[in-house]
Write a protein that holds these residues in place. Sequence first.
Motif, PDB file in Angstrom:
ATOM      1  N   LEU A  72       0.833  -1.209   0.000  1.00  0.00           N
ATOM      2  CA  LEU A  72       0.000   0.000   0.000  1.00  0.00           C
ATOM      3  C   LEU A  72       0.864   1.253   0.000  1.00  0.00           C
ATOM      4  O   LEU A  72       0.640   2.187  -0.790  1.00  0.00           O
ATOM      5  CB  LEU A  72      -0.912  -0.030   1.226  1.00  0.00           C
ATOM      6  CG  LEU A  72      -1.928   1.103   1.382  1.00  0.00           C
ATOM      7  CD1 LEU A  72      -3.003   1.014   0.318  1.00  0.00           C
ATOM      8  CD2 LEU A  72      -2.561   1.043   2.779  1.00  0.00           C
ATOM      9  N   ALA A  73       1.864   1.277   0.873  1.00  0.00           N
ATOM     10  CA  ALA A  73       2.722   2.456   0.992  1.00  0.00           C
ATOM     11  C   ALA A  73       3.628   2.630  -0.220  1.00  0.00           C
ATOM     12  O   ALA A  73       3.786   3.748  -0.738  1.00  0.00           O
ATOM     13  CB  ALA A  73       3.563   2.361   2.261  1.00  0.00           C
ATOM     14  N   PHE A  74       4.206   1.533  -0.700  1.00  0.00           N
ATOM     15  CA  PHE A  74       5.111   1.642  -1.839  1.00  0.00           C
ATOM     16  C   PHE A  74       4.357   2.019  -3.110  1.00  0.00           C
ATOM     17  O   PHE A  74       4.873   2.775  -3.939  1.00  0.00           O
ATOM     18  CB  PHE A  74       5.887   0.339  -2.031  1.00  0.00           C
ATOM     19  CG  PHE A  74       6.915   0.082  -0.947  1.00  0.00           C
ATOM     20  CD1 PHE A  74       7.752   1.093  -0.505  1.00  0.00           C
ATOM     21  CD2 PHE A  74       7.037  -1.180  -0.386  1.00  0.00           C
ATOM     22  CE1 PHE A  74       8.701   0.859   0.487  1.00  0.00           C
ATOM     23  CE2 PHE A  74       7.987  -1.431   0.602  1.00  0.00           C
ATOM     24  CZ  PHE A  74       8.816  -0.408   1.039  1.00  0.00           C
ATOM     25  N   ARG A  75       3.141   1.518  -3.284  1.00  0.00           N
ATOM     26  CA  ARG A  75       2.337   1.922  -4.447  1.00  0.00           C
ATOM     27  C   ARG A  75       2.036   3.414  -4.417  1.00  0.00           C
ATOM     28  O   ARG A  75       1.878   4.043  -5.472  1.00  0.00           O
ATOM     29  CB  ARG A  75       1.022   1.139  -4.492  1.00  0.00           C
ATOM     30  CG  ARG A  75       1.138  -0.280  -5.024  1.00  0.00           C
ATOM     31  CD  ARG A  75      -0.220  -0.811  -5.478  1.00  0.00           C
ATOM     32  NE  ARG A  75      -1.207  -0.742  -4.418  1.00  0.00           N
ATOM     33  CZ  ARG A  75      -1.489  -1.728  -3.574  1.00  0.00           C
ATOM     34  NH1 ARG A  75      -0.816  -2.876  -3.660  1.00  0.00           N
ATOM     35  NH2 ARG A  75      -2.414  -1.592  -2.649  1.00  0.00           N
ATOM     36  N   ALA A  76       1.969   3.965  -3.215  1.00  0.00           N
ATOM     37  CA  ALA A  76       1.680   5.398  -3.068  1.00  0.00           C
ATOM     38  C   ALA A  76       2.923   6.256  -3.289  1.00  0.00           C
ATOM     39  O   ALA A  76       2.828   7.487  -3.259  1.00  0.00           O
ATOM     40  CB  ALA A  76       1.099   5.666  -1.686  1.00  0.00           C
ATOM     41  N   GLY A  77       4.064   5.612  -3.488  1.00  0.00           N
ATOM     42  CA  GLY A  77       5.270   6.373  -3.788  1.00  0.00           C
ATOM     43  C   GLY A  77       6.278   6.464  -2.665  1.00  0.00           C
ATOM     44  O   GLY A  77       7.311   7.129  -2.815  1.00  0.00           O
ATOM     45  N   ALA A  78       6.019   5.799  -1.546  1.00  0.00           N
ATOM     46  CA  ALA A  78       6.983   5.823  -0.454  1.00  0.00           C
ATOM     47  C   ALA A  78       8.280   5.152  -0.880  1.00  0.00           C
ATOM     48  O   ALA A  78       8.266   4.149  -1.598  1.00  0.00           O
ATOM     49  CB  ALA A  78       6.412   5.127   0.773  1.00  0.00           C
ATOM     50  N   GLU A  94       8.158 -10.156   5.746  1.00  0.00           N
ATOM     51  CA  GLU A  94       7.257  -9.863   4.621  1.00  0.00           C
ATOM     52  C   GLU A  94       7.448  -8.424   4.138  1.00  0.00           C
ATOM     53  O   GLU A  94       7.474  -8.150   2.933  1.00  0.00           O
ATOM     54  CB  GLU A  94       5.803 -10.081   5.038  1.00  0.00           C
ATOM     55  CG  GLU A  94       5.394 -11.540   5.182  1.00  0.00           C
ATOM     56  CD  GLU A  94       5.098 -12.214   3.854  1.00  0.00           C
ATOM     57  OE1 GLU A  94       5.373 -11.619   2.792  1.00  0.00           O
ATOM     58  OE2 GLU A  94       4.580 -13.349   3.880  1.00  0.00           O
ATOM     59  N   VAL A  95       7.571  -7.493   5.073  1.00  0.00           N
ATOM     60  CA  VAL A  95       7.776  -6.090   4.697  1.00  0.00           C
ATOM     61  C   VAL A  95       9.095  -5.935   3.937  1.00  0.00           C
ATOM     62  O   VAL A  95       9.150  -5.264   2.898  1.00  0.00           O
ATOM     63  CB  VAL A  95       7.754  -5.188   5.948  1.00  0.00           C
ATOM     64  CG1 VAL A  95       8.096  -3.737   5.578  1.00  0.00           C
ATOM     65  CG2 VAL A  95       6.383  -5.232   6.624  1.00  0.00           C
ATOM     66  N   ILE A  96      10.138  -6.568   4.431  1.00  0.00           N
ATOM     67  CA  ILE A  96      11.438  -6.501   3.770  1.00  0.00           C
ATOM     68  C   ILE A  96      11.377  -7.146   2.389  1.00  0.00           C
ATOM     69  O   ILE A  96      11.952  -6.627   1.412  1.00  0.00           O
ATOM     70  CB  ILE A  96      12.516  -7.159   4.643  1.00  0.00           C
ATOM     71  CG1 ILE A  96      12.753  -6.313   5.900  1.00  0.00           C
ATOM     72  CG2 ILE A  96      13.823  -7.336   3.872  1.00  0.00           C
ATOM     73  CD1 ILE A  96      13.614  -6.980   6.939  1.00  0.00           C
ATOM     74  N   SER A  97      10.661  -8.240   2.263  1.00  0.00           N
ATOM     75  CA  SER A  97      10.524  -8.917   0.967  1.00  0.00           C
ATOM     76  C   SER A  97       9.861  -8.010  -0.055  1.00  0.00           C
ATOM     77  O   SER A  97      10.315  -7.919  -1.210  1.00  0.00           O
ATOM     78  CB  SER A  97       9.716 -10.201   1.132  1.00  0.00           C
ATOM     79  OG  SER A  97      10.394 -11.138   1.935  1.00  0.00           O
ATOM     80  N   VAL A  98       8.794  -7.335   0.353  1.00  0.00           N
ATOM     81  CA  VAL A  98       8.107  -6.416  -0.563  1.00  0.00           C
ATOM     82  C   VAL A  98       9.044  -5.275  -0.958  1.00  0.00           C
ATOM     83  O   VAL A  98       9.109  -4.870  -2.125  1.00  0.00           O
ATOM     84  CB  VAL A  98       6.823  -5.863   0.079  1.00  0.00           C
ATOM     85  CG1 VAL A  98       6.191  -4.795  -0.812  1.00  0.00           C
ATOM     86  CG2 VAL A  98       5.830  -6.986   0.337  1.00  0.00           C
ATOM     87  N   ALA A  99       9.774  -4.746   0.028  1.00  0.00           N
ATOM     88  CA  ALA A  99      10.702  -3.649  -0.258  1.00  0.00           C
ATOM     89  C   ALA A  99      11.738  -4.059  -1.298  1.00  0.00           C
ATOM     90  O   ALA A  99      12.045  -3.307  -2.230  1.00  0.00           O
ATOM     91  CB  ALA A  99      11.376  -3.195   1.024  1.00  0.00           C
TER      92      ALA A  99
END
Length: 207
Positions: A72-78, A94-99
């Motif tokens: 959600l945050a990365f799609r928003a440009g974070a 999981e958060v690190i994997s998405v990053a």
Amino acid sequence: MKLQLALDRLSKEDCVRLISETRESVDWIEIGTGTIKEHGIAFVEATKREWPEKTIVADMKICDAGRHEAELAFRAGADVVTVMGFANLMTIWEVISVARECGKDVMVDLLEITDPDRVAEIAETGADLFCLHVGKDRQGTEEASLNEQYPLVSGLKDARIAVAGGIGPESVPALIEMGVDVAIVGSAITKSDDPGKAAAELAALLQ
């Protein structure tokens, strides 16, 4: 040392004004947890769109549903999202994997963490950016000390360290001594009569 401007408990208009006044001095812009809750994740997107050259930190304070909230945050440009150090290790992973999938970064918030072994466990998930954090409600109390928190991360090889919680000009010598990578500053800038000047003076001290 990077200077991160923390924008929390502010109107959209005040956030925009503060970014405009300090943009020459700050490196990272944090959309605080309260700001995201009040104004929505769309405000992260708007901030990145307006200031694409800046590193945008979405202070999501993720503690569950790691993949969903990080996406959600990365799609928003974070460019950076925060996850709580007390979260389940699977959530942090999981958060690190998405990053990594997005080419972005994760900051692990060590708010109320007191055990260096716990931080070592978190590091094993791949985390390498940790935030020593004195919470808003504890700032100004005798037991609130970043120096006391530093042993949590001092033994980590190649870790990057951020600090947050009542940081101002008087904090700089200790930050330099600790080898801090990111100084997170809120009130010392946002409540200043001249935020642009306050940010410039801090940035000069952090060089």
